[in-house]
Scaffold this active site. Structure first.
Site, PDB file in Angstrom:
ATOM      1  CD  GLU A  62       3.976  -4.959  -4.123  1.00 56.41           C
ATOM      2  OE1 GLU A  62       2.863  -4.758  -4.628  1.00 56.41           O
ATOM      3  OE2 GLU A  62       4.685  -4.039  -3.666  1.00 56.41           O
ATOM      4  CB  ILE A  84       4.530   9.616   1.199  1.00 49.95           C
ATOM      5  CG1 ILE A  84       5.987   9.380   1.626  1.00 49.95           C
ATOM      6  CG2 ILE A  84       4.152  11.089   1.359  1.00 49.95           C
ATOM      7  CD1 ILE A  84       7.026  10.128   0.805  1.00 49.95           C
ATOM      8  CG  HIS A  90      -3.550   3.538  -2.338  1.00 49.59           C
ATOM      9  ND1 HIS A  90      -4.005   2.333  -2.805  1.00 49.59           N
ATOM     10  CD2 HIS A  90      -2.200   3.500  -2.445  1.00 49.59           C
ATOM     11  CE1 HIS A  90      -2.983   1.591  -3.176  1.00 49.59           C
ATOM     12  NE2 HIS A  90      -1.869   2.283  -2.967  1.00 49.59           N
ATOM     13  CG  ASN A 115       6.606  -2.444  10.538  1.00 51.40           C
ATOM     14  OD1 ASN A 115       7.084  -1.903   9.542  1.00 51.40           O
ATOM     15  ND2 ASN A 115       5.329  -2.398  10.812  1.00 51.40           N
ATOM     16  NE  ARG A 129       8.862   8.272  11.850  1.00 44.98           N
ATOM     17  CZ  ARG A 129       7.870   7.393  11.751  1.00 44.98           C
ATOM     18  NH1 ARG A 129       6.907   7.579  10.888  1.00 44.98           N
ATOM     19  NH2 ARG A 129       7.844   6.333  12.523  1.00 44.98           N
TER      20      ARG A 129
END
Length: 172
Positions: A62, A84, A90, A115, A129
């Site tokens: 979204e 993940i 997917h 990003n 991370r």
């Protein structure tokens, strides 16, 4: 007398993995809050006074549509979230579509979009991370900080398009 740049930034956060996205948010907002402070004597330093707003969405898919809807209202954007990998393809579709959407928006609008979406194989990688602000003490820079720094870097190059306010540089 130097100029201080003034930028309006929208941070769009996927809150699907709340702990991860909270860490990314803290990292990005810390950079934006302190971006006008120069701790070193640097003649090339261009301070940016950022006004930022946050919109939270469920998933990373979204994020591009929210940025698209708000593209004319802000000077820059930061996309934060986490994908993940599961047992199906997917992960690949969502990661690629989101990255492509963000890049296309940035190029077409000529506005920076940082990003800070983490794409990882497991939760441990995500925790490593994201900056680990809330999960554990901060040990290294996370993707939230990196995305915010990238946006500020591009804004400095676009400085002629931003609002400038004069500031006095105090000599010590």
């Amino acid at each position: 007398m130097k100029k201080k740049l003034k930028a309006k930034i929208l941070i769009v956060i996927s809150d699907y993995y709340h702990e991860i996205s909270s860490n990314l948010e803290v990292g990005a907002t810390d950079i934006l809050i302190t971006s006008h402070i120069n701790n070193e004597k640097d003649d090339n330093f261009v301070p940016i006074l950022s006004k930022y707003e946050i919109i939270k969405v469920t998933g990373v898919f979204e994020i591009p549509v929210i940025i698209s809807k708000n593209i004319k209202k802000y000077d820059a954007f930061i996309a934060l979230g986490c994908v993940i990998k599961g047992e199906t393809p997917h992960f690949d579709f969502i990661s690629q579509a989101t990255t492509d959407g963000i890049m296309k928006l940035s190029i077409e609008s000529k506005k920076p979009i940082g990003n800070g979406i983490i794409t990882v194989l497991n939760r441990k990688q995500a925790e490593n991370r994201c900056g680990n602000y809330i999960i554990e003490s901060h040990v290294k820079e996370g993707k939230g900080e990196e995305a915010a720094k990238a946006v500020l870097s591009v804004l400095k190059n676009f400085s002629w398009e931003l609002h400038t306010i004069p500031i006095k540089v105090q000599e010590l």
